[in-house]
Design an enzyme around this catalytic site. Structure first.
Site, PDB file in Angstrom:
ATOM      1  N   ASP A   1       0.854  -1.238   0.015  1.00 16.55           N
ATOM      2  CA  ASP A   1       0.037   0.232   0.072  1.00 16.55           C
ATOM      3  C   ASP A   1       0.748   1.305   0.045  1.00 16.55           C
ATOM      4  OD1 ASP A   1      -2.259   1.550   0.043  1.00 16.55           O
ATOM      5  OD2 ASP A   1      -2.609   1.224   2.105  1.00 16.55           O
TER       6      ASP A   1
ATOM      7  N   HIS B   1       2.849   2.989  -8.876  1.00 14.37           N
ATOM      8  CA  HIS B   1       2.640   1.570  -9.315  1.00 14.37           C
ATOM      9  C   HIS B   1       4.081   0.976  -9.955  1.00 14.37           C
ATOM     10  CE1 HIS B   1      -1.326   1.676  -7.444  1.00 14.37           C
ATOM     11  NE2 HIS B   1      -1.844   2.432  -8.503  1.00 14.37           N
TER      12      HIS B   1
ATOM     13  N   LEU C   1      12.018 -19.494  -2.552  1.00 19.48           N
ATOM     14  CA  LEU C   1      10.764 -18.837  -2.136  1.00 19.48           C
ATOM     15  C   LEU C   1       9.827 -19.236  -3.141  1.00 19.48           C
ATOM     16  CD1 LEU C   1       9.542 -16.450  -0.464  1.00 19.48           C
ATOM     17  CD2 LEU C   1      10.109 -14.973  -2.197  1.00 19.48           C
TER      18      LEU C   1
HETATM   19  C1  FPP Z   1      -2.041   0.154  -3.223  1.00 22.37           C
HETATM   20  O1  FPP Z   1      -1.630   1.508  -3.378  1.00 22.37           O
HETATM   21  C2  FPP Z   1      -1.618  -0.464  -4.003  1.00 22.37           C
HETATM   22  C3  FPP Z   1      -2.318  -1.226  -5.277  1.00 22.37           C
HETATM   23  C4  FPP Z   1      -3.599  -1.381  -5.249  1.00 22.37           C
HETATM   24  C5  FPP Z   1      -1.687  -1.761  -6.363  1.00 22.37           C
HETATM   25  C6  FPP Z   1      -0.447  -2.549  -5.999  1.00 22.37           C
HETATM   26  C7  FPP Z   1       0.313  -3.061  -7.278  1.00 22.37           C
HETATM   27  C8  FPP Z   1       1.526  -3.022  -7.489  1.00 22.37           C
HETATM   28  C9  FPP Z   1       2.655  -2.865  -6.494  1.00 22.37           C
HETATM   29  C10 FPP Z   1       2.005  -3.266  -8.859  1.00 22.37           C
HETATM   30  C11 FPP Z   1       1.770  -4.762  -9.107  1.00 22.37           C
HETATM   31  C12 FPP Z   1       2.666  -5.431 -10.156  1.00 22.37           C
HETATM   32  C13 FPP Z   1       3.617  -6.232  -9.916  1.00 22.37           C
HETATM   33  C14 FPP Z   1       4.401  -6.942 -11.069  1.00 22.37           C
HETATM   34  C15 FPP Z   1       3.845  -6.813  -8.458  1.00 22.37           C
HETATM   35  P1  FPP Z   1      -2.461   2.592  -3.595  1.00 22.37           P
HETATM   36  O2  FPP Z   1      -2.482   2.892  -4.843  1.00 22.37           O
HETATM   37  O3  FPP Z   1      -3.770   2.403  -2.905  1.00 22.37           O
HETATM   38  O4  FPP Z   1      -1.854   3.787  -2.940  1.00 22.37           O
HETATM   39  P2  FPP Z   1      -2.574   5.081  -2.073  1.00 22.37           P
HETATM   40  O5  FPP Z   1      -3.260   4.493  -0.978  1.00 22.37           O
HETATM   41  O6  FPP Z   1      -1.292   5.783  -1.565  1.00 22.37           O
HETATM   42  O7  FPP Z   1      -3.320   5.893  -2.961  1.00 22.37           O
END
Ligand code: FPP
Length: 250
Positions: A24, A41, A134
């Site tokens: 997050d 992201h 892993l």
């Molecule tokens: C939450 O942060 C994150 C997500 C909903 C997406 C997570 C996705 C990735 C890390 C990329 C996935 C791809 C791979 C290859 C692992 P948020 O956007 O809700 O953050 P915020 O709360 O600050 O808005």
């Protein structure tokens, strides 16, 4: 931290067998830098690779990461497309896991994902199936309640067909019908200052230790993970029972 990185046994540190991470804070990370959310992201997906490698190095057996929830479809289309493209990019580059002895598995309702991604997932799972390091479970279109509903439906079908008696249904019956084939997570980490589970492994986390941090996911470093694991080592896990106090000298 160096000693722990190099030799967890010498440092007497118990590395959790299964760690769950809610990745997050990507959006806030980008906002702080006046960048579009998509840049957050991108940074988050890079950091996933760094942390997965680190988990592999220190002997974590299973890492489950929350990449996309059943609720994330509500986000603007451009953001959803951006996350799907990151997934495509990651899956196309098999050096991300194959060369590193990391087994890749996907959990969630995958049937609604774009067909090319489903094909890439199949290939990545097959190509990494022999890995002995892993195992990464990537949760995509995952919702914990949805997962439980799936398990319940399977059980109902088995009862209807006569393969299962109602009297035989136990907690294991449910656990065995969840997506992943691994022990429950010992330790769940949520960076970015939120204190919610957000539908992440609700059944499996019944006895998990939680760890929260204000660090945003793209900034969550291997050192932060080591600190969290050291904290985990101070917890007294009783699983509802009573555990004798540790000796002073221990
Ligand atoms: C939450 O942060 C994150 C997500 C909903 C997406 C997570 C996705 C990735 C890390 C990329 C996935 C791809 C791979 C290859 C692992 P948020 O956007 O809700 O953050 P915020 O709360 O600050 O808005």
């Amino acid at each position: 931290m160096a000693l722990f990185n190099k030799n967890a046994e010498t440092a007497n540190v118990v590395v959790p067998t299964h760690i769950g991470i809610i990745m997050d804070g990507n959006g806030r990370w980008a906002k702080k830098r006046m960048l579009p959310r998509s840049a957050g992201h991108v940074a988050g997906s890079e950091n996933f690779k760094t942390i997965a490698r680190h988990c592999n190095k220190i002997g974590v057996k299973y890492l489950t990461v929350y990449a996309f929830s059943t609720e994330n479809w509500k986000r603007p289309k451009a953001e959803v497309d951006g996350i799907m493209n990151l997934l495509r990019k990651y899956l196309k580059d098999s050096t991300n896991f194959k060369a590193e002895n990391i087994k890749l598995r996907f959990i969630g309702e995958l049937s609604v994902l774009p067909e090319d991604i489903r094909e890439l997932i199949k290939t990545a799972e097959a190509e990494s199936s022999e890995a002995t390091g892993l195992t990464v479970y990537m949760a995509v279109n995952y919702g914990g309640r949805d997962e439980i509903v799936h398990a319940v439906k399977r059980i109902a079908e088995e009862v209807r067909s006569g393969a299962l008696n109602i009297e035989e249904i136990t907690e294991e019956t449910v656990s065995e019908r969840l997506y992943a084939d691994c022990p429950d997570p010992d330790f769940i980490i949520r960076p970015s200052g939120e204190y919610r589970l957000s539908n992440f492994l609700p059944w499996q986390s019944a006895y998990s230790e939680f760890w929260y941090s204000d660090v945003l996911w793209p900034d969550f470093s291997p050192d932060d993970l080591d600190k969290a694991i050291l904290d985990f080592n101070k917890r007294n896990r009783r699983f509802g029972g009573v555990k004798e106090e540790k000796e002073e000298s221990e």
